[in-house]
Design a protein around this motif. Structure first.
Motif, PDB file in Angstrom:
ATOM      1  N   PHE A  29       0.813  -1.287   0.003  1.00  0.00           N
ATOM      2  CA  PHE A  29      -0.081   0.001   0.016  1.00  0.00           C
ATOM      3  C   PHE A  29       0.898   1.321   0.071  1.00  0.00           C
ATOM      4  CE2 PHE A  29       0.281  -0.789   4.581  1.00  0.00           C
ATOM      5  CZ  PHE A  29       0.529   0.291   5.210  1.00  0.00           C
ATOM      6  N   ASN A  30       0.414   2.345  -0.552  1.00  0.00           N
ATOM      7  CA  ASN A  30       0.946   3.384  -0.637  1.00  0.00           C
ATOM      8  C   ASN A  30       1.016   4.270   0.735  1.00  0.00           C
ATOM      9  OD1 ASN A  30       0.762   6.485  -0.920  1.00  0.00           O
ATOM     10  ND2 ASN A  30       1.370   6.159  -3.068  1.00  0.00           N
ATOM     11  N   ARG A  31       2.269   4.350   1.138  1.00  0.00           N
ATOM     12  CA  ARG A  31       2.519   5.035   2.795  1.00  0.00           C
ATOM     13  C   ARG A  31       2.008   6.513   2.601  1.00  0.00           C
ATOM     14  NH1 ARG A  31       8.655   2.882   4.016  1.00  0.00           N
ATOM     15  NH2 ARG A  31       7.970   0.752   4.111  1.00  0.00           N
ATOM     16  N   ARG A  32       2.345   6.999   1.769  1.00  0.00           N
ATOM     17  CA  ARG A  32       1.767   8.782   1.740  1.00  0.00           C
ATOM     18  C   ARG A  32       0.433   8.644   1.719  1.00  0.00           C
ATOM     19  NH1 ARG A  32       5.123  11.115  -1.739  1.00  0.00           N
ATOM     20  NH2 ARG A  32       6.663  11.531  -0.278  1.00  0.00           N
ATOM     21  N   GLY A  33      -0.465   7.854   0.762  1.00  0.00           N
ATOM     22  CA  GLY A  33      -1.596   7.915   0.712  1.00  0.00           C
ATOM     23  C   GLY A  33      -2.321   7.505   2.254  1.00  0.00           C
ATOM     24  N   ALA A  34      -1.780   6.523   2.768  1.00  0.00           N
ATOM     25  CA  ALA A  34      -2.311   5.735   3.908  1.00  0.00           C
ATOM     26  C   ALA A  34      -2.258   6.940   5.133  1.00  0.00           C
ATOM     27  CB  ALA A  34      -1.582   4.722   4.413  1.00  0.00           C
ATOM     28  N   GLN A  35      -1.166   7.941   4.992  1.00  0.00           N
ATOM     29  CA  GLN A  35      -1.030   8.769   6.226  1.00  0.00           C
ATOM     30  C   GLN A  35      -1.846   9.872   5.774  1.00  0.00           C
ATOM     31  OE1 GLN A  35       1.296   9.023   8.478  1.00  0.00           O
ATOM     32  NE2 GLN A  35       0.936  10.736   9.299  1.00  0.00           N
ATOM     33  N   GLU A  36      -2.163  10.181   4.625  1.00  0.00           N
ATOM     34  CA  GLU A  36      -3.242  11.248   4.126  1.00  0.00           C
ATOM     35  C   GLU A  36      -4.622  10.807   4.706  1.00  0.00           C
ATOM     36  OE1 GLU A  36      -3.000  12.262  -0.052  1.00  0.00           O
ATOM     37  OE2 GLU A  36      -0.899  12.904   0.292  1.00  0.00           O
ATOM     38  N   ALA A  37      -4.901   9.467   4.339  1.00  0.00           N
ATOM     39  CA  ALA A  37      -6.168   8.909   5.042  1.00  0.00           C
ATOM     40  C   ALA A  37      -6.498   8.931   6.396  1.00  0.00           C
ATOM     41  CB  ALA A  37      -6.356   7.593   4.390  1.00  0.00           C
ATOM     42  N   ILE A  38      -5.517   8.573   7.027  1.00  0.00           N
ATOM     43  CA  ILE A  38      -5.401   8.573   8.670  1.00  0.00           C
ATOM     44  C   ILE A  38      -5.583   9.967   8.919  1.00  0.00           C
ATOM     45  CG2 ILE A  38      -3.966   7.818  10.742  1.00  0.00           C
ATOM     46  CD1 ILE A  38      -2.694   5.841   8.856  1.00  0.00           C
ATOM     47  N   GLY A  39      -4.780  11.094   8.369  1.00  0.00           N
ATOM     48  CA  GLY A  39      -5.017  12.236   8.876  1.00  0.00           C
ATOM     49  C   GLY A  39      -6.440  12.777   8.757  1.00  0.00           C
ATOM     50  N   THR A  40      -6.898  12.742   7.609  1.00  0.00           N
ATOM     51  CA  THR A  40      -8.430  12.914   7.310  1.00  0.00           C
ATOM     52  C   THR A  40      -9.337  12.414   8.421  1.00  0.00           C
ATOM     53  OG1 THR A  40      -7.946  13.262   4.778  1.00  0.00           O
ATOM     54  CG2 THR A  40     -10.135  12.914   5.626  1.00  0.00           C
ATOM     55  N   LEU A  41      -9.141  11.136   8.736  1.00  0.00           N
ATOM     56  CA  LEU A  41     -10.088  10.525   9.757  1.00  0.00           C
ATOM     57  C   LEU A  41      -9.837  11.099  10.933  1.00  0.00           C
ATOM     58  CD1 LEU A  41     -10.055   6.789   8.825  1.00  0.00           C
ATOM     59  CD2 LEU A  41     -11.958   8.204   8.545  1.00  0.00           C
ATOM     60  N   ALA A  42      -8.528  11.528  11.363  1.00  0.00           N
ATOM     61  CA  ALA A  42      -8.300  11.938  12.559  1.00  0.00           C
ATOM     62  C   ALA A  42      -8.729  13.464  12.909  1.00  0.00           C
ATOM     63  CB  ALA A  42      -6.827  11.964  12.897  1.00  0.00           C
ATOM     64  N   ALA A  43      -8.823  14.184  11.525  1.00  0.00           N
ATOM     65  CA  ALA A  43      -9.548  15.452  11.865  1.00  0.00           C
ATOM     66  C   ALA A  43     -11.054  15.583  12.281  1.00  0.00           C
ATOM     67  CB  ALA A  43      -9.478  16.136  10.392  1.00  0.00           C
ATOM     68  N   THR A  44     -11.557  14.488  12.097  1.00  0.00           N
ATOM     69  CA  THR A  44     -12.963  14.371  12.550  1.00  0.00           C
ATOM     70  C   THR A  44     -13.170  13.342  13.955  1.00  0.00           C
ATOM     71  OG1 THR A  44     -13.481  12.306  11.259  1.00  0.00           O
ATOM     72  CG2 THR A  44     -14.060  14.588  10.485  1.00  0.00           C
ATOM     73  N   ASP A  45     -11.868  12.529  14.130  1.00  0.00           N
ATOM     74  CA  ASP A  45     -11.897  11.732  15.368  1.00  0.00           C
ATOM     75  C   ASP A  45     -10.535  11.948  15.960  1.00  0.00           C
ATOM     76  OD1 ASP A  45     -11.857   9.860  17.279  1.00  0.00           O
ATOM     77  OD2 ASP A  45     -12.668   8.093  15.771  1.00  0.00           O
ATOM     78  N   PRO A  46     -10.447  12.815  16.878  1.00  0.00           N
ATOM     79  CA  PRO A  46      -9.150  13.169  17.618  1.00  0.00           C
ATOM     80  C   PRO A  46      -8.468  12.052  18.116  1.00  0.00           C
ATOM     81  CG  PRO A  46     -10.685  14.874  18.143  1.00  0.00           C
ATOM     82  CD  PRO A  46     -11.441  13.530  17.337  1.00  0.00           C
ATOM     83  N   SER A  47      -9.296  10.891  18.589  1.00  0.00           N
ATOM     84  CA  SER A  47      -8.649   9.610  19.129  1.00  0.00           C
ATOM     85  C   SER A  47      -7.820   9.007  18.206  1.00  0.00           C
ATOM     86  CB  SER A  47      -9.723   8.855  19.672  1.00  0.00           C
ATOM     87  OG  SER A  47     -10.361   8.169  18.547  1.00  0.00           O
ATOM     88  N   LEU A  48      -7.641   9.408  17.083  1.00  0.00           N
ATOM     89  CA  LEU A  48      -6.848   8.559  16.173  1.00  0.00           C
ATOM     90  C   LEU A  48      -5.503   9.444  15.918  1.00  0.00           C
ATOM     91  CD1 LEU A  48      -9.448   7.771  13.275  1.00  0.00           C
ATOM     92  CD2 LEU A  48      -8.263   6.343  14.949  1.00  0.00           C
ATOM     93  N   ARG A  49      -5.402  10.526  16.449  1.00  0.00           N
ATOM     94  CA  ARG A  49      -4.304  11.615  16.545  1.00  0.00           C
ATOM     95  C   ARG A  49      -2.981  10.682  16.711  1.00  0.00           C
ATOM     96  NH1 ARG A  49      -1.489  14.950  13.803  1.00  0.00           N
ATOM     97  NH2 ARG A  49      -0.507  16.430  14.872  1.00  0.00           N
ATOM     98  N   PRO A  50      -2.960   9.935  17.832  1.00  0.00           N
ATOM     99  CA  PRO A  50      -1.963   9.009  17.905  1.00  0.00           C
ATOM    100  C   PRO A  50      -1.568   8.205  16.977  1.00  0.00           C
ATOM    101  CG  PRO A  50      -3.051   9.026  19.991  1.00  0.00           C
ATOM    102  CD  PRO A  50      -4.012   9.721  18.906  1.00  0.00           C
ATOM    103  N   LEU A  51      -2.441   7.561  16.284  1.00  0.00           N
ATOM    104  CA  LEU A  51      -1.881   6.629  14.867  1.00  0.00           C
ATOM    105  C   LEU A  51      -1.470   7.437  14.013  1.00  0.00           C
ATOM    106  CD1 LEU A  51      -2.232   3.770  13.734  1.00  0.00           C
ATOM    107  CD2 LEU A  51      -4.619   4.573  12.806  1.00  0.00           C
ATOM    108  N   VAL A  52      -1.753   8.644  13.616  1.00  0.00           N
ATOM    109  CA  VAL A  52      -1.032   9.471  12.558  1.00  0.00           C
ATOM    110  C   VAL A  52       0.288   9.872  13.063  1.00  0.00           C
ATOM    111  CG1 VAL A  52      -1.044  11.850  11.564  1.00  0.00           C
ATOM    112  CG2 VAL A  52      -3.368  10.781  11.930  1.00  0.00           C
TER     113      VAL A  52
END
Length: 144
Positions: A29-52
């Motif tokens: 999988f594309n690492r940069r794309g994964a980082q962007e996808a996780i960042g987008t989700l974390a923008a609406t769910d702050p609990s995902l910030r550590p995963l980013v």
């Protein structure tokens, strides 16, 4: 999906179930794309910030990859830099990969009126055959 299949049978609806296994998905999988996808989700769910932050820390490493070689002095020949996938044995990959494909799965389900279910790199699509197989429809969209 079992209930949806039983419902289709009882109502005489045309339905097809397609099962996909994405080959080498966790390693490619594309690492940069994964980082962007996780960042987008974390923008609406702050609990995902550590995963980013965790993914950024592990995905920024472009480690060298070697292959065996009988002609080199040490038995290894440099092949390339690692720039895709989650890394062999990386525990975060089982969270990052599904997160990275989440939007594509949900938009395919929404835009093509099909049921999409995934467990890691195994994906099932249930729906009207035309909505799945016709050009520009679910199967083509999800594999793009």
């Amino acid at each position: 999906l079992k209930l949806k299949i039983e419902e289709a049978i009882s109502k005489g609806l045309k339905r097809v179930l397609v099962s996909l296994d994405l080959k080498n998905a966790h390693n490619a999988f594309n690492r940069r794309g994964a980082q962007e996808a996780i960042g987008t989700l974390a923008a609406t769910d702050p609990s995902l910030r550590p995963l980013v932050l965790a993914h950024h820390a592990i995905s920024s490493q472009f480690n060298p990859i070697y292959v065996r070689s009988a002609s080199s002095g040490n038995g290894l020949r440099y092949l390339c830099e690692s720039c895709a996938g989650g890394g062999q044995g990386n525990a975060l990959t089982n969270t990052i990969f599904p997160t990275a494909i989440n939007d594509a799965l949900k938009s395919t389900e929404r835009d093509h009126c099909v049921e999409v279910r995934a467990r890691q790199d195994g994906i099932s699509i249930l729906g009207d055959p035309a909505e799945i197989f016709d050009p520009g429809k679910a199967l083509e969209t999800i594999l793009a």
